[in-house]
Motif scaffolding. Structure first.
Motif, mmCIF file in Angstrom:
data_model
loop_
_atom_site.group_PDB
_atom_site.id
_atom_site.type_symbol
_atom_site.label_atom_id
_atom_site.label_comp_id
_atom_site.label_asym_id
_atom_site.label_seq_id
_atom_site.Cartn_x
_atom_site.Cartn_y
_atom_site.Cartn_z
ATOM 1 N N LEU A 1 1.733 0.854 0.621
ATOM 2 C CA LEU A 1 2.491 0.668 -0.623
ATOM 3 C C LEU A 1 3.237 1.943 -1.013
ATOM 4 C CD1 LEU A 1 -0.128 -1.321 -2.722
ATOM 5 C CD2 LEU A 1 2.010 -2.215 -1.799
ATOM 6 N N ILE B 1 3.625 -5.175 -7.415
ATOM 7 C CA ILE B 1 4.442 -3.962 -7.535
ATOM 8 C C ILE B 1 5.897 -4.325 -7.841
ATOM 9 C CG2 ILE B 1 5.356 -1.960 -6.283
ATOM 10 C CD1 ILE B 1 2.455 -1.589 -6.954
ATOM 11 N N GLU B 2 6.374 -5.372 -7.231
ATOM 12 C CA GLU B 2 7.746 -5.832 -7.494
ATOM 13 C C GLU B 2 7.914 -6.213 -8.960
ATOM 14 O OE1 GLU B 2 10.303 -5.775 -5.625
ATOM 15 O OE2 GLU B 2 9.532 -5.529 -3.585
ATOM 16 N N HIS C 1 8.392 -3.107 -10.981
ATOM 17 C CA HIS C 1 9.720 -2.510 -10.794
ATOM 18 C C HIS C 1 10.820 -3.314 -11.473
ATOM 19 C CE1 HIS C 1 8.406 -0.090 -6.991
ATOM 20 N NE2 HIS C 1 7.817 0.283 -8.101
ATOM 21 N N GLU C 2 10.558 -4.593 -11.718
ATOM 22 C CA GLU C 2 11.554 -5.418 -12.385
ATOM 23 C C GLU C 2 11.696 -5.077 -13.863
ATOM 24 O OE1 GLU C 2 10.322 -9.383 -11.668
ATOM 25 O OE2 GLU C 2 10.888 -9.398 -9.537
ATOM 26 N N LYS D 1 2.110 -6.255 -3.093
ATOM 27 C CA LYS D 1 3.558 -6.058 -3.083
ATOM 28 C C LYS D 1 4.234 -6.922 -4.144
ATOM 29 C CE LYS D 1 4.489 -4.388 1.589
ATOM 30 N NZ LYS D 1 5.298 -4.569 2.812
ATOM 31 N N SER E 1 4.327 4.226 0.977
ATOM 32 C CA SER E 1 5.448 4.388 1.896
ATOM 33 C C SER E 1 6.590 3.427 1.574
ATOM 34 C CB SER E 1 4.962 4.175 3.332
ATOM 35 O OG SER E 1 6.027 4.259 4.245
ATOM 36 N N ASP E 2 6.240 2.186 1.248
ATOM 37 C CA ASP E 2 7.265 1.164 0.999
ATOM 38 C C ASP E 2 7.982 1.349 -0.339
ATOM 39 O OD1 ASP E 2 6.590 0.048 3.393
ATOM 40 O OD2 ASP E 2 5.449 -1.634 2.558
ATOM 41 N N TYR E 3 7.257 1.882 -1.339
ATOM 42 C CA TYR E 3 7.820 1.956 -2.693
ATOM 43 C C TYR E 3 7.930 3.390 -3.221
ATOM 44 C CZ TYR E 3 7.053 -3.068 -2.704
ATOM 45 O OH TYR E 3 7.092 -4.416 -2.393
ATOM 46 N N ASP E 4 7.771 4.356 -2.340
ATOM 47 C CA ASP E 4 7.971 5.767 -2.686
ATOM 48 C C ASP E 4 7.027 6.227 -3.800
ATOM 49 O OD1 ASP E 4 9.112 8.255 -2.342
ATOM 50 O OD2 ASP E 4 10.693 7.902 -3.817
ATOM 51 N N TYR E 5 5.745 5.976 -3.619
ATOM 52 C CA TYR E 5 4.723 6.438 -4.556
ATOM 53 C C TYR E 5 4.017 7.670 -3.999
ATOM 54 C CZ TYR E 5 4.632 2.380 -7.727
ATOM 55 O OH TYR E 5 4.937 1.429 -8.665
ATOM 56 N N LYS F 1 6.935 8.580 -8.914
ATOM 57 C CA LYS F 1 5.994 7.507 -9.232
ATOM 58 C C LYS F 1 4.637 7.814 -8.605
ATOM 59 C CE LYS F 1 8.214 4.001 -7.441
ATOM 60 N NZ LYS F 1 9.459 4.400 -6.807
#
Length: 306
Positions: free
Chosen positions: A24, A300-301, A304-305, A297, A26-30, A95
């Protein structure tokens, strides 16, 4: 005031939290804040299943390798440090998410830290000496008499936190549980707690396999190196499962094979306590590991929304 939204991935030892958090992040820059009472210590890599240096190069980690094993660290310290990190990183546009299995640390973080109570090394030393001479259960019974609420919250073998609770009582004259009632949760942070689960038999087999892998990776050699550096049974870090059992091997009381079985057994017991804690003390969303990444995921989306 816009709140800092912090995803939190928790679960029992060996459930697979680290792999999910790394993916997570890696995928969402945390960046990852470790909520682990053992990984805070330097030199204790194998026995704490610490993320590798290579993994830390790819994803920035916080509150790992911060203290030496002879230094005490508390739930209060974690809450103070974690809040400072997430607030400072937010100001820089970064983040953070939290990953770990130390429920008391997370509870203190989310429920508030309360009054600052300094450590009293003289009281602590007396309590440690009493525990070494009379056994850990004596201190838990002592805590029951002065602070039954804290005693009920703590496992009889959780010596480090039992000593801290007694230390607070003898230092202030007030039970730690009473002081904690005045705690105020952080108003600028919103935590989204996700608890990862596995069937008990699967989790226990993973724990057994992990212990064997730790031994093959050099856990006993790591333990001996720590002893050579001057750390002993009184060192807070060395009271962790995976290290404390090896002192009996060093003394010749048991074989390494017997110690491995003890480590596995104590790790399973620890996982059982964690599962109970997350079930009774938290209100997070539970995900089976097999579906956790997809579900996380999606959550997390949603964050971010907003």
């Amino acid at each position: 005031m816009e709140k800092i939204i912090i995803p939190v991935i928790m679960g029992p030892t060996a459930v697979g939290k680290t792999e999910l958090a790394l993916q997570l992040a890696s995928d969402y820059d945390y960046e990852i804040i470790s909520c682990d009472s053992r990984q805070i210590y330097r030199h204790m890599d194998i026995g704490t299943a610490k993320v590798s240096c290579k993994e830390r190069e790819g994803v920035r980690h916080w509150l790992i390798d911060v203290l030496n094993p002879d230094q005490a660290y508390s739930a209060y310290s974690f809450a103070k440090d974690a809040l400072a990190i997430m607030r400072s990183r937010k100001k820089l546009g970064k983040k953070t998410l939290i990953c770990g299995g130390t429920g008391l640390y997370f509870y203190t973080l989310t429920h508030g830290m309360g009054a600052v109570i300094d450590a009293d090394s003289e009281i602590r030393a007396k309590l440690q000496l009493k525990a070494s001479r009379q056994g850990e259960k004596v201190l838990h019974e002592e805590l029951k008499s002065v602070d039954p609420i804290s005693a009920d919250r703590l496992h009889p073998n959780d010596l480090q936190r039992i000593i801290r609770a007694l230390e607070v009582y003898y230092h202030t004259g007030k039970p730690l549980s009473l002081l904690q009632e005045k705690n105020t949760p952080p108003s600028d942070v919103e935590f989204r707690l996700f608890i990862v689960t596995r069937p008990r038999d699967v989790l226990y087999e993973r724990i057994n396999r992990r212990v064997r892998e730790m031994i093959n990776a050099g856990l006993y050699e790591e333990f001996r190196l720590l002893c050579a550096l001057g750390y002993d049974e009184k060192s807070p870090g060395m009271q962790c499962v995976g290290y404390k059992e090896l002192f009996d091997v060093q003394k010749g009381n048991i074989t390494l094979k017997e110690a491995i079985e003890k480590i596995s057994q104590n790790s399973r017991r620890y996982a059982k306590r964690q599962r109970t804690w997350f079930r009774n003390k938290t209100a997070g969303i539970q995900f089976s590991y097999n579906t956790a990444l997809k579900s996380l995921k999606e959550e997390i989306e949603k964050i971010h929304e907003k």
